[in-house]
Scaffold this motif. Structure first.
Motif: not given
Ligand code: SAM
Length: 274
Positions: A153, A180-181
């Motif tokens: 992200r 990040a996801s």
């Protein structure tokens, strides 16, 4: 320090046979429940311990792993962490070295992919990973995140403000926290919170440090606020427990892991005393 619970476990992990452990002496790991159940610390190798957590039980993984950095050449990197990560050119003799910091580039990528894959499995869909890196390892860190299955992200730089001046060179003034996801994340939820794009704070002074690469609590508090109060943060490389202290001060639950027994004790104490 009051401990509600301290347990020892024999590991029967399938990862053992895949050569994942750095230290064969940690066949037993220990679990301590701290701060009235708001925090848990495990002593042992996170590659063995993460798989013991339930799938989807973590809201965010916020961590500061060994960078395997500290120089451009292999010889530089294989030095002790005590000599590599110095402050203002002075050797920090009072802090123990830590392991897991001597991998070459290909090995570091594979190792980071392994722990990030395990972390993804225990993180709920939409949950977050934030993992520190320095400038040398940043490309590898973001590659590892993505290879492990996280959706990258962005990067939150940490401006350390008082980095050592270097003649005829730019200062190495920042470390970086790629985030990040786990798949899509709902950014439209009610009660939106707004988070900074750059973090600025000096590292703790030597006299106040209990770990050679200790992060400022304020920086970790800002990062922990990516999840809401009452949610659970995992730090598989807890060191002296800074993420845990930040979680408890901001009302988040905490699960930490630390390989080194000395650092484990320091982290438990700091978390209890927060
Ligand atoms: C960069 S330090 C973290 C410092 C921490 N952010 C602090 O503020 O104190 C990384 C830590 O990870 C630990 N470590 C290295 N390999 C590990 C592993 N496989 N499992 C658990 N801990 C590990 C090291 O002993 C070290 O204390």
């Amino acid at each position: 320090m009051s401990l509600e619970k301290s347990e020892k476990f024999i590991i029967h992990s399938p990862t053992r046979s895949q050569g994942r452990s750095f230290d064969r002496r940690d066949d037993v790991f220990e679990k301590r429940v701290l701060a009235g159940g708001q925090a848990v610390m495990y002593r042992g190798n996170c590659l063995d311990i993460i798989p013991t957590l339930p799938k989807g039980s973590i809201d965010a993984v916020i961590t500061d792993p060994p960078y395997s950095s500290g120089g451009m050449m292999r010889g530089d990197r294989t030095g002790s962490t005590r000599s590599k990560y110095q402050s203002s050119g002075k050797l920090i003799t009072e802090h123990a070295s830590f392991s897991g910091d001597n991998l070459d580039q290909r090995s570091y990528l594979e190792w980071a992919r392994m722990w990030l894959s395990l972390a993804l499995y225990v993180t709920k869909p939409g949950g977050v990973a934030i993992t520190f890196s320095d400038w040398r390892q940043l490309p590898t860190a973001t590659d590892a995140l993505q290879v492990a299955g996280w959706v990258w992200r962005g990067i939150v730089p940490w401006d350390k403000i008082n980095a050592r001046p270097m003649p005829n060179r730019f200062r190495a003034q920042c470390e970086f926290a790629p985030w990040a996801s786990n798949g899509p994340r709902d950014f439209t939820r009610e009660g939106a919170t707004y988070h900074p794009g750059v973090l600025s704070e000096c590292p703790p002074y030597n006299a106040k440090r209990q770990h050679s690469t200790q992060k400022p609590v304020g920086i970790m508090e800002t990062l922990c606020k990516i999840v809401v109060e009452g949610e659970t943060v995992l730090d598989p490389f807890s060191g002296s427990g800074t993420t845990g202290v930040a979680c408890l001060r901001t009302g988040r639950r905490f699960i930490g892991m630390e390989l080194d027994p000395g650092n484990f004790e320091i982290a438990c104490k700091r978390i209890e005393e927060k």
